[in-house]
Enzyme design. Structure first.
Site, PDB file in Angstrom:
ATOM      1  N   ASP A 171     -11.410 -28.942  50.239  1.00 15.57           N
ATOM      2  CA  ASP A 171     -12.696 -29.207  49.599  1.00 15.57           C
ATOM      3  C   ASP A 171     -12.917 -30.721  49.704  1.00 15.57           C
ATOM      4  O   ASP A 171     -12.015 -31.500  49.354  1.00 15.57           O
ATOM      5  CB  ASP A 171     -12.597 -28.759  48.131  1.00 15.57           C
ATOM      6  CG  ASP A 171     -13.895 -28.222  47.569  1.00 15.57           C
ATOM      7  OD1 ASP A 171     -14.670 -27.581  48.300  1.00 15.57           O
ATOM      8  OD2 ASP A 171     -14.137 -28.444  46.358  1.00 15.57           O
TER       9      ASP A 171
ATOM     10  N   LYS B  88     -14.703 -28.837  53.916  1.00 18.51           N
ATOM     11  CA  LYS B  88     -15.943 -28.137  53.539  1.00 18.51           C
ATOM     12  C   LYS B  88     -16.540 -28.770  52.294  1.00 18.51           C
ATOM     13  O   LYS B  88     -15.845 -29.415  51.516  1.00 18.51           O
ATOM     14  CB  LYS B  88     -15.664 -26.651  53.320  1.00 18.51           C
ATOM     15  CG  LYS B  88     -14.636 -26.386  52.254  1.00 18.51           C
ATOM     16  CD  LYS B  88     -14.322 -24.907  52.154  1.00 18.51           C
ATOM     17  CE  LYS B  88     -13.308 -24.659  51.066  1.00 18.51           C
ATOM     18  NZ  LYS B  88     -13.747 -25.076  49.723  1.00 18.51           N
TER      19      LYS B  88
ATOM     20  N   ASP C  78      -7.685 -24.753  49.941  1.00 14.51           N
ATOM     21  CA  ASP C  78      -7.851 -25.788  48.917  1.00 14.51           C
ATOM     22  C   ASP C  78      -6.605 -26.000  48.044  1.00 14.51           C
ATOM     23  O   ASP C  78      -6.708 -26.066  46.810  1.00 14.51           O
ATOM     24  CB  ASP C  78      -9.053 -25.456  48.018  1.00 14.51           C
ATOM     25  CG  ASP C  78     -10.375 -25.438  48.780  1.00 14.51           C
ATOM     26  OD1 ASP C  78     -10.365 -25.690  50.000  1.00 14.51           O
ATOM     27  OD2 ASP C  78     -11.411 -25.163  48.156  1.00 14.51           O
TER      28      ASP C  78
ATOM     29  N   CYS D  90     -13.256 -20.002  46.067  1.00 19.32           N
ATOM     30  CA  CYS D  90     -13.099 -20.282  47.502  1.00 19.32           C
ATOM     31  C   CYS D  90     -12.290 -19.215  48.237  1.00 19.32           C
ATOM     32  O   CYS D  90     -12.584 -18.898  49.389  1.00 19.32           O
ATOM     33  CB  CYS D  90     -12.534 -21.679  47.701  1.00 19.32           C
ATOM     34  SG  CYS D  90     -13.750 -22.949  47.236  1.00 19.32           S
TER      35      CYS D  90
ATOM     36  N   HIS E  26     -14.761 -33.346  41.435  1.00 18.90           N
ATOM     37  CA  HIS E  26     -13.462 -32.968  42.005  1.00 18.90           C
ATOM     38  C   HIS E  26     -13.468 -33.218  43.510  1.00 18.90           C
ATOM     39  O   HIS E  26     -14.506 -33.164  44.158  1.00 18.90           O
ATOM     40  CB  HIS E  26     -13.156 -31.485  41.723  1.00 18.90           C
ATOM     41  CG  HIS E  26     -14.125 -30.550  42.382  1.00 18.90           C
ATOM     42  ND1 HIS E  26     -15.349 -30.252  41.840  1.00 18.90           N
ATOM     43  CD2 HIS E  26     -14.059 -29.871  43.555  1.00 18.90           C
ATOM     44  CE1 HIS E  26     -15.994 -29.426  42.636  1.00 18.90           C
ATOM     45  NE2 HIS E  26     -15.247 -29.176  43.695  1.00 18.90           N
TER      46      HIS E  26
ATOM     47  N   HIS F 128     -22.266 -35.454  45.285  1.00 16.24           N
ATOM     48  CA  HIS F 128     -22.454 -34.039  45.650  1.00 16.24           C
ATOM     49  C   HIS F 128     -23.257 -33.272  44.607  1.00 16.24           C
ATOM     50  O   HIS F 128     -23.069 -33.457  43.398  1.00 16.24           O
ATOM     51  CB  HIS F 128     -21.098 -33.358  45.868  1.00 16.24           C
ATOM     52  CG  HIS F 128     -21.209 -32.050  46.572  1.00 16.24           C
ATOM     53  ND1 HIS F 128     -21.017 -30.845  45.945  1.00 16.24           N
ATOM     54  CD2 HIS F 128     -21.537 -31.769  47.863  1.00 16.24           C
ATOM     55  CE1 HIS F 128     -21.200 -29.868  46.827  1.00 16.24           C
ATOM     56  NE2 HIS F 128     -21.508 -30.402  47.992  1.00 16.24           N
TER      57      HIS F 128
ATOM     58  N   HIS G  43     -15.843 -33.428  49.091  1.00 16.05           N
ATOM     59  CA  HIS G  43     -17.204 -33.733  48.644  1.00 16.05           C
ATOM     60  C   HIS G  43     -17.503 -35.232  48.628  1.00 16.05           C
ATOM     61  O   HIS G  43     -16.658 -36.028  48.197  1.00 16.05           O
ATOM     62  CB  HIS G  43     -17.400 -33.234  47.205  1.00 16.05           C
ATOM     63  CG  HIS G  43     -17.232 -31.759  47.024  1.00 16.05           C
ATOM     64  ND1 HIS G  43     -17.931 -30.821  47.760  1.00 16.05           N
ATOM     65  CD2 HIS G  43     -16.463 -31.036  46.150  1.00 16.05           C
ATOM     66  CE1 HIS G  43     -17.590 -29.610  47.359  1.00 16.05           C
ATOM     67  NE2 HIS G  43     -16.700 -29.698  46.395  1.00 16.05           N
TER      68      HIS G  43
HETATM   69  C1  VGL Z   1     -13.680 -24.392  44.423  1.00 14.45           C
HETATM   70  C2  VGL Z   1     -15.291 -24.603  42.819  1.00 14.45           C
HETATM   71  C3  VGL Z   1     -15.783 -25.743  43.424  1.00 14.45           C
HETATM   72  C4  VGL Z   1     -12.502 -23.635  44.935  1.00 14.45           C
HETATM   73  C5  VGL Z   1     -14.155 -25.523  45.058  1.00 14.45           C
HETATM   74  O1  VGL Z   1     -11.695 -24.195  45.717  1.00 14.45           O
HETATM   75  O2  VGL Z   1     -12.357 -22.443  44.566  1.00 14.45           O
HETATM   76  N1  VGL Z   1     -14.263 -23.940  43.312  1.00 14.45           N
HETATM   77  N2  VGL Z   1     -15.209 -26.196  44.540  1.00 14.45           N
HETATM   78 ZN    ZN Z   2     -15.799 -28.050  45.326  1.00 10.02          ZN
END
Ligand code: VGL
Ligand code: ZN
Length: 206
Positions: free
Chosen positions: A49, A109, A11, A154, A84, A55, A51
């Site tokens: 990430d 994901k 990410d 993550c 996000h 979401h 979404h």
């Molecule tokens: C993440 C919170 C929500 C991450 C992703 O990449 O750590 N944290 N979505």
């Molecule tokens: Zn996320």
């Protein structure tokens, strides 16, 4: 070069960098560190990430709820995040300065509207596989080195799931930054240690 190791870049997206939807303090400082270690790896996998706007993890989709509160979902407790990394937006793009041209796979994901996915291996329902373990096994990879954002979500979940799937796992600490919500960073390191995840620095690699 070690062909049985893979670097997993988690990410490294604008959404988690300063100015992003879920900004991680100093998140952009990981980019030059990742660029420095990536040439040591023949195998690189990225995660993104990714979404839909509706979401379930977004506080904005739960009237009356605020970011960083938690709610109960069918699969367990879920932190509500600021919006996000919405699919196709600049927030969801990988950082332009990331230099990993040899990367072979991007795992997206969190694209199921009703399930979050911190881990690159298994979604938050702990049932739905992303296919990453099978991919790595099919490629003969036995150890996974992790970097990216965020250390305590993550990266930590991915590292523990790498262990659960039978891989050696090491987190490159200075190539990660954390959200650190209510002690989540200390808990994540303790959980990772218990799972047999190694904690290393980029300088340990060369
Ligand atoms: C993440 C919170 C929500 C991450 C992703 O990449 O750590 N944290 N979505
Ligand atoms: Zn996320």
């Amino acid at each position: 070069m070690n062909t049985t190791a893979a670097l997993l870049v988690v990410d490294a997206q604008y959404g988690f960098m300063p100015g992003g939807g879920l900004a991680v303090a100093d998140g952009d400082a990981i980019v030059p560190v990742i660029n420095q270690v990536a040439p040591l790896f023949a195998n690189v996998v990225l995660t993104q990430d990714w979404h839909p706007a509706n979401h379930v993890s977004f506080a904005a989709n739960h009237p009356g709820r605020q970011p960083f509160e938690t709610i109960a979902l069918p699969y367990g407790e879920q932190v509500l995040w600021p919006t996000h990394c919405v699919q196709g937006t600049r927030d969801a793009a990988l950082h332009d300065d990331l230099c990993v041209p040899q990367a072979q796979l991007i795992i997206r994901k969190g694209f199921h509207g009703d399930v979050d996915s911190y881990s690159a291996f298994v979604e938050a329902d702990r049932k739905s596989s992303t296919g990453l373990a099978a991919y790595l096994q099919a490629r003969g990879i036995t150890s996974v080195y992790l970097c990216g954002l965020a250390t305590d979500y993550c990266v930590a979940w991915s590292a523990q799931d790498a262990r659960a799937a039978g891989f050696e796992a090491a987190v490159i600490e200075d190539a990660c930054r954390a959200i650190d919500l209510d002690g989540s960073l200390e808990r994540a390191w303790a959980d990772m240690r218990r799972a047999g995840v190694r904690r290393i620095l980029s300088s340990d690699l060369a």
